[in-house]
Design a protein around this motif. Sequence first.
Motif, mmCIF file in Angstrom:
data_model
loop_
_atom_site.group_PDB
_atom_site.id
_atom_site.type_symbol
_atom_site.label_atom_id
_atom_site.label_comp_id
_atom_site.label_asym_id
_atom_site.label_seq_id
_atom_site.Cartn_x
_atom_site.Cartn_y
_atom_site.Cartn_z
ATOM 1 N N THR A 1 -0.252 -2.142 -4.785
ATOM 2 C CA THR A 1 -1.547 -2.582 -5.142
ATOM 3 C C THR A 1 -2.527 -1.835 -4.713
ATOM 4 O OG1 THR A 1 -1.353 -3.981 -3.229
ATOM 5 C CG2 THR A 1 -0.632 -5.281 -5.306
ATOM 6 N N ARG A 2 -2.293 -0.846 -3.798
ATOM 7 C CA ARG A 2 -3.466 -0.216 -3.129
ATOM 8 C C ARG A 2 -2.972 1.194 -2.886
ATOM 9 N NH1 ARG A 2 -5.812 -2.895 2.298
ATOM 10 N NH2 ARG A 2 -7.237 -1.155 2.986
ATOM 11 N N THR B 1 3.786 -4.434 2.485
ATOM 12 C CA THR B 1 4.345 -3.041 2.609
ATOM 13 C C THR B 1 3.664 -1.800 2.749
ATOM 14 O OG1 THR B 1 6.132 -4.136 0.995
ATOM 15 C CG2 THR B 1 6.117 -1.722 1.244
ATOM 16 N N LEU B 2 3.965 -0.977 3.576
ATOM 17 C CA LEU B 2 3.434 0.153 3.597
ATOM 18 C C LEU B 2 4.355 1.337 3.192
ATOM 19 C CD1 LEU B 2 0.424 0.859 4.909
ATOM 20 C CD2 LEU B 2 1.338 0.880 6.961
ATOM 21 N N MET B 3 4.165 1.907 2.380
ATOM 22 C CA MET B 3 4.899 3.156 1.861
ATOM 23 C C MET B 3 4.347 4.550 1.849
ATOM 24 S SD MET B 3 7.302 3.401 -1.820
ATOM 25 C CE MET B 3 6.028 3.687 -2.938
ATOM 26 N N ALA C 1 0.829 -1.250 -0.092
ATOM 27 C CA ALA C 1 0.064 -0.208 0.109
ATOM 28 C C ALA C 1 0.988 1.380 0.003
ATOM 29 C CB ALA C 1 -0.894 -0.105 1.100
ATOM 30 N N ALA C 2 0.683 2.436 -1.035
ATOM 31 C CA ALA C 2 1.106 3.525 -0.847
ATOM 32 C C ALA C 2 0.385 4.366 -0.160
ATOM 33 C CB ALA C 2 1.320 3.959 -2.288
ATOM 34 N N VAL C 3 0.669 5.331 0.815
ATOM 35 C CA VAL C 3 0.163 6.308 1.444
ATOM 36 C C VAL C 3 0.544 7.554 1.085
ATOM 37 C CG1 VAL C 3 -0.537 6.882 4.032
ATOM 38 C CG2 VAL C 3 0.437 4.654 3.408
ATOM 39 N N ILE C 4 -0.603 8.436 0.747
ATOM 40 C CA ILE C 4 -0.383 10.004 0.703
ATOM 41 C C ILE C 4 -1.164 10.735 1.351
ATOM 42 C CG2 ILE C 4 -1.929 9.794 -1.292
ATOM 43 C CD1 ILE C 4 0.473 11.093 -3.109
ATOM 44 N N ASP D 1 -9.342 5.207 0.027
ATOM 45 C CA ASP D 1 -8.827 3.592 0.015
ATOM 46 C C ASP D 1 -8.856 3.177 -1.256
ATOM 47 O OD1 ASP D 1 -7.754 1.055 0.344
ATOM 48 O OD2 ASP D 1 -8.851 0.774 2.216
ATOM 49 N N LEU D 2 -8.101 3.011 -2.068
ATOM 50 C CA LEU D 2 -8.177 2.768 -3.837
ATOM 51 C C LEU D 2 -7.473 1.328 -3.934
ATOM 52 C CD1 LEU D 2 -7.438 6.084 -5.427
ATOM 53 C CD2 LEU D 2 -9.482 4.997 -5.038
#
Lengths: 306, 264
Positions: free
Chosen positions: B217-218, B202-204, B35-38, B230-231
């Motif tokens: 993936t997310r 993974t959390l990035m 998951a990418a966090v923005i 949350d896409l």
Amino acid sequence: MTLLALEGSIELGIIYAIMALGVFLSFRTLNMPDLTVDGSFTLGAACSAMLAVAGHPWLGLIAAMGAGFVAGNVTAWLHTKLKIQPLLAGILVMLALYSVNLRVMGGRANIPLINQTTIFSLLEGNDLAPLIIPVTILILIMVLLFLFLQTRFGLILRATGDNDQMVRAIGGNTDFTITIGLALSNALVALSGAIIAQYQSFTDISMGVGMVVIGLASVIIGEVIFGIRSLLRRLLAVVLGAMVYRLVIALAMEAGMPPTDMKLISAVVVAVALSMPVIRDYLLERKKRWVTRYGGEGGQADAKDK
Amino acid sequence: MLKINNLSKVFGQGSQNEKQVLKQINLTLAPGEFAAVIGGNGAGKSTLLNCIAGVHPSDSGSIMLGDYDITNWPEYRRSRLIGRVFQDPLMGTAYAMTIEENLAMALAKGKSRGLQPGISRSDRRNFRDRLAQLELGLENRMSDKVGLLSGGQRQALTLLMATIVRPSLLMLDEHTAALDPLTSRKVLQLTRDLVAAEHLTTLMVTHNMTDALAFGTRTLMMHEGSIILDLQGKERSGMTVETLIASFKKHSGEELVNDRLLLS
Ligand SMILES: Nc1ncnc2c1ncn2[C@@H]1O[C@H](COP(=O)(O)OP(=O)(O)OP(=O)(O)O)[C@@H](O)[C@H]1O
Ligand SMILES: [Mg+2]
């Protein structure tokens, strides 16, 4: 310098090197100036004197290390669990140890060891005993320390002073590394005090005063002269630094300085050594300004700068 | 793999500066999910990662990782399950120690750290192979101190350290933000390869909107302590940077403000 004075300062240098290795552990590998040292040095001397008087000089050394280990533990506990700053935690334990040491010494401010069996009696009649016995102990400690600092635990102990955040991020318990580090550091300091007590045949309640500064001076002098390239080199530098420090003191006394001024000199040496980066920057700045004002070598460097 | 329930965090509780930074966060990551966090400045992204890692204790809620309830574990214990890379390249390594010593410390994760030799011969061979895969020439500099490395080399090394013992969760907090664009690309590529090879959960956190959609993936978007978007799946693949900004505005009622935000 007379040969006797030289020999004396080498012997002292070797015994104090054990204390300096302890200070190296806290100051360099943990990056914590630990003032417990002043108290734990006397604590070691006190344990050593009491047991020597009772006829167990070697047991005195072991008891000293144990007591120093406990003292370091208390400082570490104040810091890691009660979140007291390391400097203050050390001062508190140092102060508390003053009373503890007097108790260990049975309420007396000094204990003479004249005509007692000491660790030096082992080589009775050998003039080199005051050299051979401390050197053997020092070498043993250097080897153990060198191996220890390369074990799995030793690695994270060293990394704790570098970057404690990183140590926790790879699963290392920094509270534990700090505790063991300070405990071992003070065990070495106490051992040094214990040997000094038997070497000079007396223990005095104030013999530890300023010991941490002497330790820092040894570590820094060693680094400046002998470098910090590798771990082995760093350990050797501490030992040589401690000996150079003793020689400097011996020379100063030779030149007529009263022994009571030695603490003043130690403090100045450490202050200068610690401020080296600032002094260097200042001198570079001065030089730069001087060059801009009066021109460098032939003005060409100036033209390039612009 | 990761299951966060109603996680809240207040800084400066009871003081004038009291601030609720995380508000009842719920988040579940399946094994292998990336998951990418923005989000905007101060949205709580770093705080979320720090609460998961145990740098800050959380005020309420629970955190499950794998089979473990890690809510009350100290930071160092959680680190046995979690690999981390930080924004500051200085933070992930011990600078006065050598490359192989740093790797050896990371490799001892989860094992007893007693008086065994710190580095064995087979460890060295292992490190050499792993470093060679980075293609930065570090395999020939194993006894150099880390302080001599560039920021990009350090981040690559930290990434290797974070994954050398397979973590249950890998957390990256803007780990390429301090690097120049070219190096940043390389480290991101390396991240993608490592995560794919090991199927790491993974959390990035990233400030690059394109990356937030392209990597993993997310995509999670945070705003004022909540996850507002949350896409995943089709919805995510249909997103562009423009539609992402628009949907931020719709869900938060505000413009997206982030000093470091890159739209391209
Ligand atoms: N240790 C702390 N004590 C008090 N307040 C803090 C602390 N750490 C963070 N904050 C506050 O919490 C809020 C969220 O910070 P956080 O670092 O999580 O934001 P972020 O989403 O990572 O932002 P950025 O994109 O700028 O990195 C901010 O308002 C910040 O000032
Ligand atoms: Mg942040």
